[in-house]
Design an enzyme around this catalytic site. Structure first.
Site, mmCIF file in Angstrom:
data_model
loop_
_atom_site.group_PDB
_atom_site.id
_atom_site.type_symbol
_atom_site.label_atom_id
_atom_site.label_comp_id
_atom_site.label_asym_id
_atom_site.label_seq_id
_atom_site.Cartn_x
_atom_site.Cartn_y
_atom_site.Cartn_z
ATOM 1 N N THR A 1 18.486 30.052 -17.048
ATOM 2 C CA THR A 1 19.709 29.795 -17.816
ATOM 3 C C THR A 1 20.644 30.993 -17.780
ATOM 4 O OG1 THR A 1 18.665 28.257 -19.365
ATOM 5 C CG2 THR A 1 20.637 29.367 -20.144
ATOM 6 N N HIS B 1 14.481 20.490 -21.853
ATOM 7 C CA HIS B 1 13.842 21.702 -21.309
ATOM 8 C C HIS B 1 12.369 21.396 -21.048
ATOM 9 C CE1 HIS B 1 12.430 25.810 -20.831
ATOM 10 N NE2 HIS B 1 13.676 26.247 -20.861
ATOM 11 N N HIS C 1 20.020 24.637 -13.741
ATOM 12 C CA HIS C 1 19.034 24.904 -12.686
ATOM 13 C C HIS C 1 18.131 23.687 -12.581
ATOM 14 C CE1 HIS C 1 16.353 25.658 -16.063
ATOM 15 N NE2 HIS C 1 17.206 26.564 -16.503
HETATM 16 C C1 GP9 Z 1 16.833 29.347 -24.415
HETATM 17 C C2 GP9 Z 1 17.400 28.479 -23.383
HETATM 18 C C3 GP9 Z 1 16.417 28.251 -22.241
HETATM 19 O O1 GP9 Z 1 17.668 29.897 -25.389
HETATM 20 O O2 GP9 Z 1 18.704 28.760 -22.997
HETATM 21 O O3 GP9 Z 1 16.499 29.136 -21.191
HETATM 22 P P1 GP9 Z 1 15.670 28.879 -19.810
HETATM 23 O O4 GP9 Z 1 14.213 28.870 -20.162
HETATM 24 O O5 GP9 Z 1 16.101 27.550 -19.266
HETATM 25 O O6 GP9 Z 1 16.064 29.992 -18.926
HETATM 26 MN MN MN Z 2 17.833 26.637 -18.539
#
Ligand code: GP9
Ligand code: MN
Length: 425
Positions: free
Chosen positions: A82, A198, A258
């Site tokens: 992210t 996620h 991503h």
């Molecule tokens: C956490 C979120 C996730 O605050 O933005 O990040 P990622 O695990 O996808 O890098």
């Molecule tokens: Mn992410």
């Protein structure tokens, strides 16, 4: 040092893509609302599970006459996930080959989007229902010049069923963000970072409205349910923006950050896309959606090849802001001079004609190894260009080189001016 900076500026000047008069200023003086689609791959668009669209709202949005949908847009993230995506879209600089620039380079000098737009009278804010320290956001956002950062402290996170692994679920997140966004001085530049979709995509089944897939691989099967939830959360949010009137004077930008399904799940993914996943197909799966809605703008499906590094120059030109003097490694996706070789962080690339994966070259349309001599020559030329670009971007980030160069009309950011614990003032 300064010589390195001269080399970088010479490079980025030669790489500049002139704005397209048909689009330059199409969103002039409008608010900017970025919506970060967590782990959202492009194959979800128009995909159906048991005959039902996974993302009916986004599917309808890309048919809106004022929406541009880029269907050859790729994420360019590495270990910073992210944070790499955010780093690119705020700066048009690449993330680092290892680790996260957000964490290791939080104190650098930047000329990021919020600070550039401040010169045109924009306020700025990030909305995210997780702790502000995650990815060191609460520090680096100050270096980017963000006025406000609404992190978990600004949201009610006490209701258990509202929570996902990385913060507030998208529906309560957008609902609770409304009063904050309405209070921002306009025009504003804002970013909403969702978390519901996620890994590992587990979701309370009472909150789901579409079947799981049935490959037998749980994270692949559940991915469609969390993506549907995100689609519904966005639909509700857009409805609220319409009610408040913000929709009519805001530019909306949706991007996938991503991949959501890693190569460890290729067997299940082969069932989903109905194809064997070769290195070529695996590369194709790195597409993420880019959807830009601007009231009054000429929309359509745009097949230009590009990636996250291109977002900032594209955005600035749509807002009618010249980007030529900034150190940007991407080019405006709408420019006739847009560079359509998409650089991946590991030195691989894709382009409309050639893919380079692990030092092997492929024909972009057939996926077969490249054998034509002229094409091979071009492939090697592209590869050199890609390596050069990454090397120069890394010089800027590792050497903190932007401290040696302040573009005309840009005021340096003073990170100590910002305090994210005092609400909207
Ligand atoms: C956490 C979120 C996730 O605050 O933005 O990040 P990622 O695990 O996808 O890098
Ligand atoms: Mn992410």
């Amino acid at each position: 040092d300064n010589d390195d900076m001269t080399e970088v500026i010479n490079y980025t000047k030669s790489n500049y893509g002139e704005s397209n008069p048909e689009y330059f200023g199409a969103a002039k003086e409008m608010n900017v609302i970025y919506i970060h689609l967590e782990s959202f791959q492009n194959f979800l668009m128009n995909y159906k599970i048991n005959g039902e669209e996974v993302t009916p709202f986004l599917n309808s949005l890309i048919k809106d006459p004022n929406t541009l949908y880029f269907d050859n847009f790729f994420h360019q993230t590495a270990q910073g996930k992210t944070s790499d995506a955010e780093f690119m879209l705020e700066n048009s600089l690449f993330g680092l080959p290892q680790g996260s620039a957000f964490i290791t380079k939080g104190q650098n000098t930047y000329q990021a989007a919020p600070a550039i737009l401040k010169e045109s009278g924009y306020s700025s804010a990030v909305f995210h229902g997780n702790n502000g320290t995650f990815w060191n956001r609460n520090e680096i956002y100050k270096s980017f010049g963000y006025d406000h950062f609404f992190d978990a402290n600004y949201y009610d996170t006490t209701v258990g069923e509202d929570m996902a692994e990385y913060g507030l679920l998208d529906k309560p997140f957008f609902e609770q963000s409304l009063d904050y966004i309405k209070a921002l001085p306009q025009p504003f530049y804002s970013k909403f970072i969702t978390v519901g979709n996620h890994y590992p995509y587990k979701m309370d089944q009472n909150l789901t409205t579409i079947d799981k897939a049935n490959t037998g691989d749980a994270s692949v099967d559940d991915y469609f349910q969390t993506a549907r939830y995100a689609d519904e959360a966005i639909e509700q949010f857009i409805g609220e923006l319409q009610k408040s009137g913000l929709y009519d004077n805001s530019m909306l930008v949706f991007y996938g950050d991503h991949y959501g399904i890693s190569e460890n799940h290729n067997k299940a993914m082969e069932q989903i896309i109905g194809k064997e996943i070769t290195p070529y197909e695996s590369t194709n799966l790195q597409r993420v959606p880019l959807i830009i809605h601007v009231p009054g703008m000429q929309g359509g499906i745009n097949h230009t090849y590009g990636g996250q590094i291109d977002l900032l120059p594209t955005l600035l030109h749509l807002l009618g802001i010249d980007s030529q003097n900034y150190v940007h490694f991407g080019t405006d996706l709408l420019s006739k001079e847009h560079n359509n070789v998409v650089t991946f962080r590991n030195g691989d690339y894709v382009s409309p004609t050639i893919y380079s994966i692990d030092e092997n070259f492929y024909d972009a349309t057939t996926g077969l190894p490249l054998d034509d001599d002229n094409q091979l020559e071009k492939a090697i030329e592209y590869k050199k260009e890609v390596d050069k670009k990454l090397q120069l971007s890394d010089k800027v980030v590792n050497g903190d080189l932007l401290r040696f160069y302040t573009p005309a009309g840009f005021s340096k950011v003073n990170p100590s001016e910002f305090n994210y614990n005092q609400g909207v003032t």
